[in-house]
Design an enzyme around this catalytic site. Sequence first.
Site, PDB file in Angstrom:
ATOM      1  N   ASN A  58       5.255  -7.099 -14.132  1.00 39.75           N
ATOM      2  CA  ASN A  58       5.640  -5.536 -14.059  1.00 39.75           C
ATOM      3  C   ASN A  58       6.062  -5.522 -15.809  1.00 39.75           C
ATOM      4  O   ASN A  58       7.142  -6.145 -16.140  1.00 39.75           O
ATOM      5  CB  ASN A  58       6.846  -5.391 -13.380  1.00 39.75           C
ATOM      6  CG  ASN A  58       7.279  -4.038 -13.251  1.00 39.75           C
ATOM      7  OD1 ASN A  58       7.642  -3.451 -14.294  1.00 39.75           O
ATOM      8  ND2 ASN A  58       7.692  -3.474 -12.203  1.00 39.75           N
ATOM      9  N   HIS A  74       9.575  -2.740 -18.537  1.00 39.17           N
ATOM     10  CA  HIS A  74      10.913  -2.727 -19.308  1.00 39.17           C
ATOM     11  C   HIS A  74      10.253  -3.071 -20.796  1.00 39.17           C
ATOM     12  O   HIS A  74      11.185  -2.880 -21.751  1.00 39.17           O
ATOM     13  CB  HIS A  74      11.541  -3.718 -18.929  1.00 39.17           C
ATOM     14  CG  HIS A  74      12.475  -3.613 -17.934  1.00 39.17           C
ATOM     15  ND1 HIS A  74      12.944  -2.317 -17.519  1.00 39.17           N
ATOM     16  CD2 HIS A  74      12.553  -4.212 -16.443  1.00 39.17           C
ATOM     17  CE1 HIS A  74      13.662  -2.275 -16.533  1.00 39.17           C
ATOM     18  NE2 HIS A  74      13.414  -3.069 -15.835  1.00 39.17           N
ATOM     19  N   HIS A  94       5.655   1.163 -12.796  1.00 36.11           N
ATOM     20  CA  HIS A  94       6.369   2.182 -12.001  1.00 36.11           C
ATOM     21  C   HIS A  94       6.375   3.368 -13.028  1.00 36.11           C
ATOM     22  O   HIS A  94       7.245   3.521 -13.713  1.00 36.11           O
ATOM     23  CB  HIS A  94       7.638   1.767 -11.576  1.00 36.11           C
ATOM     24  CG  HIS A  94       8.351   2.742 -10.521  1.00 36.11           C
ATOM     25  ND1 HIS A  94       9.666   2.294 -10.060  1.00 36.11           N
ATOM     26  CD2 HIS A  94       8.032   3.969 -10.200  1.00 36.11           C
ATOM     27  CE1 HIS A  94      10.008   3.364  -9.527  1.00 36.11           C
ATOM     28  NE2 HIS A  94       9.089   4.379  -9.745  1.00 36.11           N
ATOM     29  N   ARG A 129       7.687   6.602 -13.151  1.00 37.83           N
ATOM     30  CA  ARG A 129       8.913   7.288 -12.609  1.00 37.83           C
ATOM     31  C   ARG A 129       8.896   8.570 -12.869  1.00 37.83           C
ATOM     32  O   ARG A 129       8.425   9.131 -14.002  1.00 37.83           O
ATOM     33  CB  ARG A 129      10.190   6.724 -13.161  1.00 37.83           C
ATOM     34  CG  ARG A 129      10.506   5.221 -12.697  1.00 37.83           C
ATOM     35  CD  ARG A 129      11.896   4.766 -13.363  1.00 37.83           C
ATOM     36  NE  ARG A 129      12.824   5.477 -12.293  1.00 37.83           N
ATOM     37  CZ  ARG A 129      13.565   4.604 -11.271  1.00 37.83           C
ATOM     38  NH1 ARG A 129      13.221   3.491 -11.037  1.00 37.83           N
ATOM     39  NH2 ARG A 129      14.345   5.475 -10.588  1.00 37.83           N
ATOM     40  N   ARG A 170      11.265   7.685 -17.453  1.00 38.75           N
ATOM     41  CA  ARG A 170      12.260   6.931 -18.613  1.00 38.75           C
ATOM     42  C   ARG A 170      11.724   5.587 -19.251  1.00 38.75           C
ATOM     43  O   ARG A 170      12.002   5.240 -20.298  1.00 38.75           O
ATOM     44  CB  ARG A 170      13.519   6.464 -17.744  1.00 38.75           C
ATOM     45  CG  ARG A 170      13.210   5.265 -16.877  1.00 38.75           C
ATOM     46  CD  ARG A 170      14.384   5.130 -16.165  1.00 38.75           C
ATOM     47  NE  ARG A 170      14.741   5.980 -15.029  1.00 38.75           N
ATOM     48  CZ  ARG A 170      15.810   5.772 -14.191  1.00 38.75           C
ATOM     49  NH1 ARG A 170      16.330   4.251 -13.959  1.00 38.75           N
ATOM     50  NH2 ARG A 170      16.274   6.748 -13.487  1.00 38.75           N
ATOM     51  N   GLU A 204       3.262   1.459  -8.960  1.00 36.27           N
ATOM     52  CA  GLU A 204       4.406   1.792  -8.198  1.00 36.27           C
ATOM     53  C   GLU A 204       4.708   3.290  -8.158  1.00 36.27           C
ATOM     54  O   GLU A 204       4.848   3.745  -9.435  1.00 36.27           O
ATOM     55  CB  GLU A 204       5.586   1.147  -8.484  1.00 36.27           C
ATOM     56  CG  GLU A 204       5.650  -0.352  -8.210  1.00 36.27           C
ATOM     57  CD  GLU A 204       6.633  -1.232  -8.641  1.00 36.27           C
ATOM     58  OE1 GLU A 204       7.643  -0.567  -9.384  1.00 36.27           O
ATOM     59  OE2 GLU A 204       6.693  -2.360  -8.621  1.00 36.27           O
ATOM     60  N   THR A 250      14.959   0.454  -9.407  1.00 38.62           N
ATOM     61  CA  THR A 250      14.733   0.741  -7.903  1.00 38.62           C
ATOM     62  C   THR A 250      15.796   0.002  -7.059  1.00 38.62           C
ATOM     63  O   THR A 250      16.050  -1.251  -7.330  1.00 38.62           O
ATOM     64  CB  THR A 250      13.529   0.275  -7.532  1.00 38.62           C
ATOM     65  OG1 THR A 250      12.611   0.724  -8.378  1.00 38.62           O
ATOM     66  CG2 THR A 250      12.913   0.990  -6.023  1.00 38.62           C
ATOM     67  N   GLU A 265       5.809  -4.566   0.336  1.00 37.75           N
ATOM     68  CA  GLU A 265       6.329  -5.687  -0.420  1.00 37.75           C
ATOM     69  C   GLU A 265       7.671  -5.559  -0.283  1.00 37.75           C
ATOM     70  O   GLU A 265       8.449  -4.881   0.004  1.00 37.75           O
ATOM     71  CB  GLU A 265       6.286  -4.987  -1.789  1.00 37.75           C
ATOM     72  CG  GLU A 265       6.994  -5.821  -3.061  1.00 37.75           C
ATOM     73  CD  GLU A 265       6.667  -5.286  -4.598  1.00 37.75           C
ATOM     74  OE1 GLU A 265       5.655  -5.005  -4.558  1.00 37.75           O
ATOM     75  OE2 GLU A 265       7.722  -5.543  -5.279  1.00 37.75           O
ATOM     76  N   HIS A 291      11.606  -7.785  -6.882  1.00 37.14           N
ATOM     77  CA  HIS A 291      12.861  -7.273  -7.434  1.00 37.14           C
ATOM     78  C   HIS A 291      14.001  -8.321  -7.547  1.00 37.14           C
ATOM     79  O   HIS A 291      13.955  -9.084  -6.556  1.00 37.14           O
ATOM     80  CB  HIS A 291      13.189  -6.231  -6.443  1.00 37.14           C
ATOM     81  CG  HIS A 291      14.016  -5.198  -6.985  1.00 37.14           C
ATOM     82  ND1 HIS A 291      13.780  -4.066  -7.647  1.00 37.14           N
ATOM     83  CD2 HIS A 291      15.680  -5.455  -7.352  1.00 37.14           C
ATOM     84  CE1 HIS A 291      14.780  -3.382  -8.411  1.00 37.14           C
ATOM     85  NE2 HIS A 291      15.843  -4.051  -8.142  1.00 37.14           N
TER      86      HIS A 291
HETATM   87  N1  PXP Z   1       8.776  -4.401  -7.269  1.00 40.12           N
HETATM   88  C1  PXP Z   1       9.370  -3.135  -7.223  1.00 40.12           C
HETATM   89  C2  PXP Z   1       8.791  -2.493  -5.922  1.00 40.12           C
HETATM   90  C3  PXP Z   1      10.116  -2.754  -8.242  1.00 40.12           C
HETATM   91  O1  PXP Z   1      10.364  -1.371  -8.034  1.00 40.12           O
HETATM   92  C4  PXP Z   1      10.508  -3.385  -9.292  1.00 40.12           C
HETATM   93  C5  PXP Z   1      11.372  -2.781 -10.363  1.00 40.12           C
HETATM   94  O2  PXP Z   1      10.826  -1.918 -11.131  1.00 40.12           O
HETATM   95  C6  PXP Z   1      10.046  -4.787  -9.306  1.00 40.12           C
HETATM   96  C7  PXP Z   1       9.306  -5.259  -8.090  1.00 40.12           C
HETATM   97  C8  PXP Z   1      10.438  -5.532 -10.513  1.00 40.12           C
HETATM   98  O3  PXP Z   1      11.719  -6.041 -10.441  1.00 40.12           O
HETATM   99  P1  PXP Z   1      12.527  -6.832 -11.513  1.00 40.12           P
HETATM  100  O4  PXP Z   1      12.216  -6.139 -12.880  1.00 40.12           O
HETATM  101  O5  PXP Z   1      13.880  -6.871 -11.122  1.00 40.12           O
HETATM  102  O6  PXP Z   1      11.599  -8.140 -11.527  1.00 40.12           O
END
Ligand code: PXP
Length: 250
Positions: free
Chosen positions: A11, A14, A56, A58, A62, A83, A114, A164, A204
């Site tokens: 993901n 960030h 994701h 959003r 952001r 996402e 999230t 998930e 997550h």
């Molecule tokens: N899966 C989902 C559905 C999420 O919303 C997120 C956070 O955006 C992640 C995985 C990844 O989480 P993390 O950034 O804490 O690894």
Amino acid sequence: MSAQPILLGVNIDHVATLRQARYRDVGRTCGGVIEPDPVLLALLAERAGADGITVHLREDRRHIQEDDVRRLRDSIATRLNLEMACTPAMLTFARSLKPDSVCLVPEGRDEVTTEGGLDVAGDRERVRAAVEAIGELGIPTSLFIDPEERQIELAAELGSPWIELHTGCYANACHTGRRSAEWERLRLGSDRAHEAGLVVNAGHGINYVNILEVKRLPNLHELNIGHSIVSRSLSTGIEEAVREMKRRMA
Ligand code: PXP
């Protein structure tokens, strides 16, 4: 442990968080170097062994922007997992983008990231309509849910092929006495989902330490990991960050 290797979806939200911290108000055509570029980091993550890229988009934009997602769609060689919230605007976007999979997530304006899974039980008809609409495009849907029996059963009932499991509560409990209880909830949830015929992904809060325990959950197909890999990449580069996570997942 599943017989197949667990897949890694990276993901990259960030990466965009960092870019937006400096360049939120600047268009891509301002002429300067705009860094970091999530698409470049996604391509490097793939080169290091990522099995898919997750973003994701959003509602408040952001971090990841529509333009990022479209560039990813045109550039990456693995799978693009989008996402998104269950809204008409996002469904329209998904129709035009055609990602390889869609993960429906709850979205709160005030949350930093999230928090908590989708309340399938409380939002049943909206989720059903979204799963059907995405399924008609030939795209598998995943529902991001807490490891609760009712949510899992409803996910299967509504015809979502994947879920998930939200590992956030487990990750937050890692420094408390609730850690093994939260892991056990995930284990039971995963088994229940597998019995119901669902493909089980999880994500997550997974990091380089708790992965050693998370990977022991049964039936895991794919993990979506963002914050820890992007954070580690600041010191090692994203390729090494991805390789190290894959080593720990093996
Ligand atoms: N899966 C989902 C559905 C999420 O919303 C997120 C956070 O955006 C992640 C995985 C990844 O989480 P993390 O950034 O804490 O690894």
